[in-house]
Scaffold this motif. Sequence first.
Motif, mmCIF file in Angstrom:
data_model
loop_
_atom_site.group_PDB
_atom_site.id
_atom_site.type_symbol
_atom_site.label_atom_id
_atom_site.label_comp_id
_atom_site.label_asym_id
_atom_site.label_seq_id
_atom_site.Cartn_x
_atom_site.Cartn_y
_atom_site.Cartn_z
ATOM 1 N N ASP A 33 0.828 -1.186 0.000
ATOM 2 C CA ASP A 33 0.000 0.000 0.000
ATOM 3 C C ASP A 33 0.872 1.249 0.000
ATOM 4 O OD1 ASP A 33 -2.479 1.198 -0.038
ATOM 5 O OD2 ASP A 33 -2.651 1.259 2.151
ATOM 6 N N ASN A 34 0.630 2.156 -0.916
ATOM 7 C CA ASN A 34 1.367 3.402 -0.970
ATOM 8 C C ASN A 34 0.351 4.537 -0.898
ATOM 9 O OD1 ASN A 34 2.445 5.841 -2.484
ATOM 10 N ND2 ASN A 34 4.304 4.649 -2.214
ATOM 11 N N PRO A 35 0.425 5.371 0.125
ATOM 12 C CA PRO A 35 -0.576 6.416 0.315
ATOM 13 C C PRO A 35 -0.594 7.475 -0.785
ATOM 14 C CG PRO A 35 1.226 6.689 1.888
ATOM 15 C CD PRO A 35 1.445 5.388 1.171
ATOM 16 N N MET A 36 0.453 7.539 -1.594
ATOM 17 C CA MET A 36 0.512 8.533 -2.663
ATOM 18 C C MET A 36 0.041 7.977 -4.003
ATOM 19 S SD MET A 36 4.019 10.447 -1.509
ATOM 20 C CE MET A 36 4.057 11.485 -2.944
ATOM 21 N N GLY A 37 -0.437 6.718 -4.014
ATOM 22 C CA GLY A 37 -0.958 6.141 -5.242
ATOM 23 C C GLY A 37 0.096 5.618 -6.195
ATOM 24 N N MET A 38 1.335 5.529 -5.759
ATOM 25 C CA MET A 38 2.405 4.985 -6.598
ATOM 26 C C MET A 38 2.449 3.471 -6.422
ATOM 27 S SD MET A 38 5.469 7.585 -5.747
ATOM 28 C CE MET A 38 5.066 9.154 -5.048
ATOM 29 N N LEU A 44 12.984 -8.899 -0.125
ATOM 30 C CA LEU A 44 13.720 -9.511 0.981
ATOM 31 C C LEU A 44 14.899 -8.632 1.380
ATOM 32 C CD1 LEU A 44 13.861 -13.249 -0.159
ATOM 33 C CD2 LEU A 44 12.388 -12.237 1.577
ATOM 34 N N HIS A 45 15.259 -8.685 2.602
ATOM 35 C CA HIS A 45 16.416 -7.965 3.142
ATOM 36 C C HIS A 45 16.204 -6.452 3.158
ATOM 37 C CE1 HIS A 45 18.268 -11.873 2.958
ATOM 38 N NE2 HIS A 45 18.118 -11.909 1.658
ATOM 39 N N GLY A 46 14.951 -5.990 3.027
ATOM 40 C CA GLY A 46 14.654 -4.569 3.211
ATOM 41 C C GLY A 46 14.700 -3.693 1.981
ATOM 42 N N GLY A 47 15.031 -4.233 0.822
ATOM 43 C CA GLY A 47 15.037 -3.417 -0.388
ATOM 44 C C GLY A 47 13.639 -2.915 -0.718
ATOM 45 N N ARG A 48 13.554 -1.728 -1.295
ATOM 46 C CA ARG A 48 12.262 -1.141 -1.627
ATOM 47 C C ARG A 48 12.409 -0.288 -2.885
ATOM 48 N NH1 ARG A 48 8.867 3.421 1.351
ATOM 49 N NH2 ARG A 48 10.909 4.311 1.644
ATOM 50 N N VAL A 49 11.383 -0.290 -3.704
ATOM 51 C CA VAL A 49 11.373 0.547 -4.904
ATOM 52 C C VAL A 49 9.974 1.130 -5.063
ATOM 53 C CG1 VAL A 49 10.806 -1.329 -6.526
ATOM 54 C CG2 VAL A 49 12.022 0.677 -7.346
ATOM 55 N N ILE A 50 9.920 2.370 -5.528
ATOM 56 C CA ILE A 50 8.647 2.970 -5.891
ATOM 57 C C ILE A 50 8.673 3.271 -7.382
ATOM 58 C CG2 ILE A 50 8.140 3.952 -3.626
ATOM 59 C CD1 ILE A 50 8.974 6.692 -4.830
ATOM 60 N N ILE A 51 7.512 3.138 -8.001
ATOM 61 C CA ILE A 51 7.367 3.432 -9.430
ATOM 62 C C ILE A 51 6.253 4.458 -9.526
ATOM 63 C CG2 ILE A 51 6.819 2.476 -11.692
ATOM 64 C CD1 ILE A 51 7.794 -0.270 -10.586
ATOM 65 N N TYR A 52 6.568 5.581 -10.157
ATOM 66 C CA TYR A 52 5.634 6.695 -10.176
ATOM 67 C C TYR A 52 5.350 7.140 -11.610
ATOM 68 C CZ TYR A 52 10.078 9.173 -10.563
ATOM 69 O OH TYR A 52 11.331 9.572 -10.964
ATOM 70 N N PRO A 53 4.143 7.659 -11.841
ATOM 71 C CA PRO A 53 3.807 8.127 -13.187
ATOM 72 C C PRO A 53 4.456 9.480 -13.466
ATOM 73 C CG PRO A 53 1.982 8.544 -11.705
ATOM 74 C CD PRO A 53 3.027 7.810 -10.908
ATOM 75 N N LYS A 54 4.884 9.656 -14.713
ATOM 76 C CA LYS A 54 5.476 10.922 -15.139
ATOM 77 C C LYS A 54 5.035 11.148 -16.586
ATOM 78 C CE LYS A 54 9.847 13.317 -15.531
ATOM 79 N NZ LYS A 54 11.258 13.121 -15.801
ATOM 80 N N PRO A 55 4.275 12.192 -16.843
ATOM 81 C CA PRO A 55 3.733 12.408 -18.193
ATOM 82 C C PRO A 55 4.798 12.491 -19.294
ATOM 83 C CG PRO A 55 2.753 13.946 -16.622
ATOM 84 C CD PRO A 55 3.847 13.213 -15.905
ATOM 85 N N ASN A 56 5.940 13.094 -18.997
ATOM 86 C CA ASN A 56 7.000 13.224 -20.002
ATOM 87 C C ASN A 56 8.125 12.219 -19.760
ATOM 88 O OD1 ASN A 56 7.933 14.444 -17.692
ATOM 89 N ND2 ASN A 56 8.862 16.175 -18.711
ATOM 90 N N HIS A 57 7.751 11.029 -19.289
ATOM 91 C CA HIS A 57 8.707 9.959 -18.983
ATOM 92 C C HIS A 57 9.615 9.668 -20.181
ATOM 93 C CE1 HIS A 57 10.284 6.023 -17.916
ATOM 94 N NE2 HIS A 57 9.821 5.566 -19.062
ATOM 95 N N GLN A 58 10.879 9.498 -19.885
ATOM 96 C CA GLN A 58 11.858 9.006 -20.846
ATOM 97 C C GLN A 58 12.479 7.752 -20.228
ATOM 98 O OE1 GLN A 58 12.760 10.309 -23.959
ATOM 99 N NE2 GLN A 58 10.907 11.512 -23.624
#
Length: 127
Positions: A33-38, A44-58
């Motif tokens: 669950d991500n409160p910002m909608g991402m 495992l071992h505590g790694g974390r990644v977020i993926i977020y929308p970006k209109p002009n993504h490259q």
Amino acid sequence: MLSASPAFSGFSVDDLEAARGFYVDVLGLDPVDNPMGMLEFQFLHGGRVIIYPKPNHQPATFTVLNFPVDDIDATVDGLSARGVAIERYEGIEQDGKGISRGKAAGMGPDIAWFTDPAGNILSVLST
């Protein structure tokens, strides 16, 4: 100064729902669950990644996320069976599956690259 920080990585995509389908349905990751909608994934071992929308993504021109695996051949076979195309790069020797066999040559792990729907480069590599 920052060595005790619970640092995490993040990268953008142009279509968050397409990314969700890929990361959840194809790769089998469980979002948290991500409160910002991402999209957010914890590993495992505590790694974390977020993926977020970006209109002009490259798309990144480098690997943004690496997945160490015990059996790279089985993993590549499984990805291919799910419709994931393994990338091939000029100047990098890769076998018929698209795996660069660095381990046998003493040149690092065996590795294979693929992209997400936004064109970001991901990899699986032998442990």
